[in-house]
Design an enzyme around this catalytic site. Structure first.
Site, PDB file in Angstrom:
ATOM      1  N   LYS A 146       0.849  -1.201   0.000  1.00  0.00           N
ATOM      2  CA  LYS A 146       0.000   0.000   0.000  1.00  0.00           C
ATOM      3  C   LYS A 146       0.884   1.250   0.000  1.00  0.00           C
ATOM      4  CE  LYS A 146      -1.904   2.856   2.676  1.00  0.00           C
ATOM      5  NZ  LYS A 146      -1.829   4.066   1.839  1.00  0.00           N
TER       6      LYS A 146
ATOM      7  N   GLU B 261       9.960   1.226  10.473  1.00  0.00           N
ATOM      8  CA  GLU B 261      11.004   2.214  10.120  1.00  0.00           C
ATOM      9  C   GLU B 261      10.348   3.574  10.284  1.00  0.00           C
ATOM     10  OE1 GLU B 261      14.201   1.683   9.007  1.00  0.00           O
ATOM     11  OE2 GLU B 261      13.966  -0.452   9.349  1.00  0.00           O
TER      12      GLU B 261
ATOM     13  N   CYS C 246      13.925  10.770   6.174  1.00  0.00           N
ATOM     14  CA  CYS C 246      13.861  10.347   7.573  1.00  0.00           C
ATOM     15  C   CYS C 246      15.168  10.587   8.315  1.00  0.00           C
ATOM     16  CB  CYS C 246      13.464   8.876   7.649  1.00  0.00           C
ATOM     17  SG  CYS C 246      14.537   7.797   6.691  1.00  0.00           S
TER      18      CYS C 246
ATOM     19  N   GLU D 179      10.163  16.030  14.683  1.00  0.00           N
ATOM     20  CA  GLU D 179      10.588  15.870  13.293  1.00  0.00           C
ATOM     21  C   GLU D 179       9.855  16.894  12.438  1.00  0.00           C
ATOM     22  OE1 GLU D 179       9.225  12.298  11.240  1.00  0.00           O
ATOM     23  OE2 GLU D 179      11.256  12.050  10.472  1.00  0.00           O
TER      24      GLU D 179
HETATM   25  P1  NAD Z   1       2.511   8.269   7.738  1.00  0.00           P
HETATM   26  O1  NAD Z   1       2.836   7.477   8.954  1.00  0.00           O
HETATM   27  O2  NAD Z   1       1.473   9.300   7.820  1.00  0.00           O
HETATM   28  O3  NAD Z   1       2.049   7.305   6.556  1.00  0.00           O
HETATM   29  C1  NAD Z   1       2.847   6.210   6.120  1.00  0.00           C
HETATM   30  C2  NAD Z   1       1.948   5.181   5.464  1.00  0.00           C
HETATM   31  O4  NAD Z   1       1.043   4.666   6.438  1.00  0.00           O
HETATM   32  C3  NAD Z   1       1.084   5.717   4.331  1.00  0.00           C
HETATM   33  O5  NAD Z   1       0.972   4.740   3.318  1.00  0.00           O
HETATM   34  C4  NAD Z   1      -0.265   5.922   5.008  1.00  0.00           C
HETATM   35  O6  NAD Z   1      -1.353   5.847   4.117  1.00  0.00           O
HETATM   36  C5  NAD Z   1      -0.294   4.762   5.964  1.00  0.00           C
HETATM   37  N1  NAD Z   1      -1.160   4.932   7.135  1.00  0.00           N
HETATM   38  C6  NAD Z   1      -1.574   6.092   7.714  1.00  0.00           C
HETATM   39  N2  NAD Z   1      -2.383   5.824   8.742  1.00  0.00           N
HETATM   40  C7  NAD Z   1      -2.490   4.472   8.834  1.00  0.00           C
HETATM   41  C8  NAD Z   1      -3.177   3.577   9.721  1.00  0.00           C
HETATM   42  N3  NAD Z   1      -3.935   4.033  10.705  1.00  0.00           N
HETATM   43  N4  NAD Z   1      -3.029   2.258   9.524  1.00  0.00           N
HETATM   44  C9  NAD Z   1      -2.257   1.791   8.533  1.00  0.00           C
HETATM   45  N5  NAD Z   1      -1.594   2.573   7.652  1.00  0.00           N
HETATM   46  C10 NAD Z   1      -1.706   3.904   7.808  1.00  0.00           C
HETATM   47  O7  NAD Z   1       3.909   8.839   7.243  1.00  0.00           O
HETATM   48  P2  NAD Z   1       4.161   9.849   6.056  1.00  0.00           P
HETATM   49  O8  NAD Z   1       3.712  11.181   6.500  1.00  0.00           O
HETATM   50  O9  NAD Z   1       3.616   9.269   4.783  1.00  0.00           O
HETATM   51  O10 NAD Z   1       5.760   9.799   5.922  1.00  0.00           O
HETATM   52  C11 NAD Z   1       6.607  10.589   6.650  1.00  0.00           C
HETATM   53  C12 NAD Z   1       7.164   9.817   7.839  1.00  0.00           C
HETATM   54  O11 NAD Z   1       7.818   8.638   7.386  1.00  0.00           O
HETATM   55  C13 NAD Z   1       8.204  10.605   8.592  1.00  0.00           C
HETATM   56  O12 NAD Z   1       7.974  10.474   9.972  1.00  0.00           O
HETATM   57  C14 NAD Z   1       9.508   9.932   8.196  1.00  0.00           C
HETATM   58  O13 NAD Z   1      10.548  10.054   9.128  1.00  0.00           O
HETATM   59  C15 NAD Z   1       9.077   8.521   8.059  1.00  0.00           C
HETATM   60  N6  NAD Z   1      10.055   7.767   7.246  1.00  0.00           N
HETATM   61  C16 NAD Z   1      10.883   6.890   7.887  1.00  0.00           C
HETATM   62  C17 NAD Z   1      11.840   6.195   7.162  1.00  0.00           C
HETATM   63  C18 NAD Z   1      12.775   5.222   7.830  1.00  0.00           C
HETATM   64  O14 NAD Z   1      13.388   4.433   7.110  1.00  0.00           O
HETATM   65  N7  NAD Z   1      12.889   5.211   9.139  1.00  0.00           N
HETATM   66  C19 NAD Z   1      11.947   6.407   5.779  1.00  0.00           C
HETATM   67  C20 NAD Z   1      11.090   7.317   5.174  1.00  0.00           C
HETATM   68  C21 NAD Z   1      10.134   8.003   5.927  1.00  0.00           C
END
Ligand code: NAD
Length: 496
Positions: A197, A272, A306, A400
């Site tokens: 997804k 992650e 990230c 962040e």
């Molecule tokens: P997010 O957590 O809002 O969303 C990530 C994914 O989860 C999306 O596909 C979203 O649709 C889905 N999602 C949202 N709510 C959900 C739920 N209740 N149940 C299941 N899935 C759900 O994150 P974002 O805003 O898309 O991305 C930014 C974040 O990602 C930042 O915090 C960044 O640090 C982190 N990130 C971490 C890494 C790493 O390797 N540690 C890499 C890239 C990004």
């Protein structure tokens, strides 16, 4: 703003809208017929309509992944054949490198150079790297000391490594294709089946990846792709009893919610999550190198990384020169549409994200040395911003920001700066800048984070394990550790 036209192949893909869900080897509309649109964050132009997966589609995709996991077409695939499929997928992605890069730029906003020479090649490398691992998944034979074996009977005991099962891969919007590939490649090498997804605001490259998975010849149901929203498809997938493992990359807040979602059938879970990565500049650092490396570490991809170097601690002797250098570096970056070859930095992914980032600059006591303004039709462009005058308890230091915003703080002694660097709920990455071999490694050993770079920042590769300590995550991706996420161990003990 100049908005160059994308290439013919990119336009051909966009013209295929509305895009369906990949379930069991074919593309389908959502069961309830709903769709959603994705837009260019620089202009607001609609790029396409996509099927909006709901709970019924999640059921269908998980069922297809389960059937494929147990069916002869996938279980009968030898490790060498799996390796070949992964390599073939890498070749197909490479043949479409320019198209994939343009789609990523249009959907996410990033600069074409970042996509074309950084992230898409890095995604391809994931498939090549784990293609090599598919034939090297080994168990062990174990000499036993069993006390109750009947006299004279020998024991043969060994372990088998088996795929963990049906994997739900849920990924964010900052580097969409790369994040998806970091899950798909090791999961498929291990023999799992996957329901992917992508994030709702950047679904396009996942759909193109789905088409190429079919072209590469993966059996139906081995990879399924559901476009849709986190609170609908994502949540249904994470809590689904037919899913054996959730591999998630995203925010710490959503990651914590997934703990509860995984509870029902005790799914395996790797997370992650977010970061607030410090860069520590020692007084003997090569400042030219530090200015460029740390600036790129925070400004590339608009800071939506990230591991971005968002918290800089510079020794008082070099603090002012570092601030000046980073401010000048930031001012020298040209904002513009990601497809504009003259532009260095694109928009942030959405107006909401740009507003969020700007909100951090309104805190009392900060000094915005350079940048700080928003622009563009949707207000999504944020200037590279250097901030001083912060204390450890400022929100901008603790949270962040996920934008091109960096704080720089002077320090006087090493114990003080290490305490500050470690004073965070995050522990994803860090960098140390010094010409001293011993001090570099001493600092590296004392920082609590999954990765520490010396005289560089954001140096990542499929062979380098990457993961978060503290609230930055559970488990590691890349390298052999990345494969472990998708394997179970079975012990077989037999009397001969
Ligand atoms: P997010 O957590 O809002 O969303 C990530 C994914 O989860 C999306 O596909 C979203 O649709 C889905 N999602 C949202 N709510 C959900 C739920 N209740 N149940 C299941 N899935 C759900 O994150 P974002 O805003 O898309 O991305 C930014 C974040 O990602 C930042 O915090 C960044 O640090 C982190 N990130 C971490 C890494 C790493 O390797 N540690 C890499 C890239 C990004």
């Amino acid at each position: 703003m100049t908005v160059p036209a994308p290439g013919t192949r990119t336009r051909e893909f966009l013209d295929r809208s509305p895009h369906g869900l990949l379930i069991d080897g074919a593309f389908w509309p959502a069961a309830d017929g709903r769709t959603f649109s994705t837009t260019d964050p620089a202009t607001g132009a609609v790029l396409g309509e996509l099927a909006r997966a709901g709970a019924g589609d999640v059921d269908a995709a998980v069922a297809a992944a389960r059937t494929a996991l147990e069916g002869a077409a996938w279980t009968g695939t030898t490790p060498a054949e799996r390796a070949k499929l992964l390599w073939r997928l890498a070749d197909l992605l490479e043949a479409d490198l320019q198209q994939l890069a343009e789609l990523e730029v249009l959907d996410q906003g990033k600069n074409l150079r970042t996509a074309r020479f950084g992230e898409v090649p890095a995604a391809i490398n994931q498939f090549r790297y784990y293609s090599g691992w598919a034939t090297k998944i080994l168990g062990q034979t174990i000499p036993t000391s069993l006390s109750r074996t009947p006299v004279g009977r020998e024991v043969l005991a060994y372990t088998r490594r088996e795929p963990v099962g049906v994997v739900a891969a849920i990924v964010p919007w900052n580097s969409p294709l790369l994040m998806a590939s970091m899950k798909l490649a090791p999961a498929l090498a291990a023999g799992c089946t996957v329901v992917l997804k992508p994030a709702e605001n950047t679904p396009l490259t996942a759909v193109r990846l789905a088409e190429l998975v079919l072209e590469a010849g993966f059996p139906a149901g081995v990879v399924n792709v559901l476009t849709g929203y986190g609170h609908e498809a994502g949540q249904a997938l994470a809590g689904h009893p037919g899913v054996d493992k959730v591999a998630f990359t995203g925010s710490t807040a959503v990651g914590k919610r997934l703990l509860r979602a995984a509870e029902g059938n005790l799914k395996r879970l790797t997370l992650e999550l977010g970061g607030k990565s410090p860069a520590i500049v020692l007084p003997d650092a090569d400042l030219t190198e530090a200015v460029e490396g740390i600036s790129r570490g925070i400004f590339d991809n608009g800071g939506q990384v990230c591991v971005a170097s968002s918290r800089v601690y510079a020794h008082r002797d070099v603090h002012d020169r570092l601030v000046e250098g980073m401010a000048a570096f930031g001012r020298g970056l040209r904002l513009g549409h990601g497809l504009d070859p003259e532009a260095d930095l694109g928009p942030l992914v959405s107006t909401a994200q740009a507003e969020r980032v700007e909100g951090y600059l309104r805190e009392d006591g900060l000094e915005v040395v350079s940048g700080g303004r928003r622009s563009g039709a949707l207000g999504t462009f944020v200037e590279p911003t250097v901030v001083t005058g912060v204390a450890q308890d400022h929100r901008i230091v603790r949270e962040e920001v996920f934008g091109p915003v960096v704080t720089v703080t002077p320090y006087d002694d090493l114990d003080e700066v290490l305490a500050w660097a470690n004073d965070s709920r995050y522990g994803l990455a860090a960098s140390v800048w010094t010409q001293g071999f011993s001090s570099a490694h001493r600092v590296a050993h004392r920082i609590r984070s999954g990765t520490v770079w010396i005289n560089c920042h954001s140096y990542l590769g499929p062979e380098l394990p990457k993961g978060g300590h503290k609230e930055s995550g559970w488990g590691y991706e890349n390298g052999p550790q990345g494969l472990e996420n998708y394997l179970e161990t079975k012990t077989v003990v037999g009397l001969l």
